[in-house]
Design a protein around this motif. Structure first.
Motif, short mmCIF file in Angstrom:
data_model
loop_
_atom_site.label_atom_id
_atom_site.label_comp_id
_atom_site.label_asym_id
_atom_site.label_seq_id
_atom_site.Cartn_x
_atom_site.Cartn_y
_atom_site.Cartn_z
N UNK A 12 39.15 39.67 -2.53
CA UNK A 12 38.64 38.31 -2.33
C UNK A 12 37.15 38.25 -2.57
N UNK A 13 36.51 37.27 -1.93
CA UNK A 13 35.09 37.05 -2.16
C UNK A 13 34.26 38.15 -1.48
N UNK A 256 36.74 36.89 -11.23
CA UNK A 256 36.51 38.23 -10.68
C UNK A 256 36.88 38.38 -9.20
N UNK A 257 36.88 37.25 -8.46
CA UNK A 257 37.19 37.35 -7.03
C UNK A 257 38.62 36.93 -6.72
N UNK A 317 17.50 43.92 0.33
CA UNK A 317 17.92 42.59 -0.13
C UNK A 317 18.99 42.68 -1.22
N UNK A 318 19.35 43.90 -1.64
CA UNK A 318 20.26 44.06 -2.78
C UNK A 318 21.68 43.52 -2.53
N UNK A 319 22.31 43.79 -1.36
CA UNK A 319 23.67 43.27 -1.17
C UNK A 319 23.74 41.74 -1.29
N UNK A 320 22.80 41.03 -0.66
CA UNK A 320 22.81 39.56 -0.73
C UNK A 320 22.56 39.10 -2.16
N UNK A 326 27.96 35.31 -7.39
CA UNK A 326 29.28 34.66 -7.38
C UNK A 326 29.26 33.29 -6.69
N UNK A 327 28.08 32.93 -6.16
CA UNK A 327 27.93 31.56 -5.66
C UNK A 327 26.94 30.81 -6.54
#
Ligand code: NDP
Length: 341
Positions: A12-13, A256-257, A317-320, A326-327
């Motif tokens: 999922x997302x 992709x999600x 800050x990389x994960x965010x 994707x948003x």
């Protein structure tokens, strides 16, 4: 050595909490005696949509187009780095490189085939994650090698303000094409028209009928579609293609999600309109990198090509930054700064 670790496979997302920062991974890295590995300090990391399929659990027997990440290990991806020590004859201490590295402060790189030495440093170094790196090469190979473009043709680009799209549009304009892009906000639409010189642009989120929107911008039809999103947009484009049109399938981020990809309904138009639809992978074209630089560097210096980056500060800050792709949070190429030299 701080690292960004993938917790587990994602369905999922993706969420920020699917990754975590390991601040205690302080093991001192060293080039092993006699090996041809190189030790680098990572400076800029690239957030790219293909990293999402890499977070998925591999299904046995089901070949994916990219190698999955390993849960519990640092994320890997493209970046710009400085060589601290090298056992490889082609790289020496102090060299700047771009290519595959780790989401961490320091990496020991053992596979150097996809590592390029940076010889031109009179441009921002972060450009080697975007304009002068993998996304730039994607725009170049996809447009010139796959689309067979000609002056005056009508070109449509989806996700047009992103790392790849903004450059495809500028290449098409330089060739004398009529260029329209779609993007997901007013800010991005303004960029397309006012900064990148697209003839027209529209916000696909505000168009209840994509088919009608495309008809409005292409009353005579589309010759070239540079496909970045897939799904409903592809279906609408298929209905608006001209005879002998070309579709370069670069990616389909809208899929992709999803656990089950959406169906595409209008593929029969490929037959009647004799359209060529072709997928491609950028790494098959890396031999053209010197030719690409020869074309692009003078254009950058003369101000004929411009590039917009979205810069996130710090490894934390990389994960965010990655999930923001994707948003549509990113405006332009999403870069993460780990260190500025
Ligand atoms: P971008 O910088 O364009 O970032 C992704 C953008 O996609 C977002 O900003 C968002 O823009 C848009 N997006 C996200 N979700 C959706 C959705 N559900 N529907 C429509 N648009 C969406 O990424 P890149 O330029 O790096 O990549 C563009 C495409 O190129 C991707 O599909 C990627 O996988 C592909 N690619 C393929 C390569 C190859 O070798 N074939 C190599 C590199 C990239 P917005 O606000 O406009 O919606």
């Amino acid at each position: 050595n701080k690292q960004v670790i993938l917790k587990d496979y994602v369905s999922g997302f993706p969420k920020e909490s699917d990754m975590y920062l390991n601040a205690s991974g302080t093991k001192k890295l060293k080039v092993p005696e006699g090996s041809n590995a190189i030790l680098v300090k990572n400076l800029y990391l690239s957030c790219d949509p293909y990293m999402r399929p890499r977070m998925r659990q591999p299904i046995p027997g089901n070949q994916t187009y990219v190698q999955p990440f390993k849960p519990g290990s640092p994320i890997t991806g493209y970046g710009v780095a400085k060589v601290l020590d090298s056992g490889h004859p082609n790289f020496k201490k102090g060299d700047l490189v771009w290519g595959l590295t780790g989401w961490e402060e320091y990496s020991l790189i053992t596979t150097t085939e996809r590592l390029f030495k940076i010889n031109h440093t009179d441009v921002p170094l972060s450009y080697y994650t975007g304009l002068l790196g993998m996304p730039g090469m994607t725009a170049y190979a996809g447009f010139y090698e796959i689309c067979s473009p000609k002056k005056g043709e009508h070109v449509f680009i989806s996700a047009a303000s992103g790392a790849v799209g903004q450059l495809v549009g500028q290449f098409a304009k330089l060739l004398g094409c009529y260029v329209v892009g779609s993007a997901g906000s007013k800010e991005k639409v303004d960029l397309l028209k006012n900064k990148f010189g697209f003839n027209e642009a529209f916000n696909y989120k505000e168009e209840p009928d994509l088919h009608a929107a495309l008809k409005r911008y292409f009353p005579e039809g589309i010759d070239i579609y540079f496909e970045n999103v897939g799904g409903k947009m592809l279906d609408a484009v298929l209905l608006n293609m001209r005879a002998h049109g070309r579709i370069a399938v670069c990616g389909m981020i809208s899929q992709y999600n999803l656990e089950h990809p959406e169906g595409v309904h209008n593929l029969m138009t490929l037959v009647g309109k004799q359209i060529r639809m072709e997928g491609f992978m950028v790494f098959e074209y890396y031999h053209l990198y010197p030719k690409f630089l020869e074309l692009v560097l003078p254009h950058i210096k003369e101000g004929k090509i411009t590039y917009v980056e979205d810069v996130a500060e710090g490894l934390e800050s990389a994960p965010a930054a990655l999930i923001g792709l994707f948003t549509g949070r990113n405006v332009g190429k999403q870069v993460v700064v780990v260190a500025r030299e």
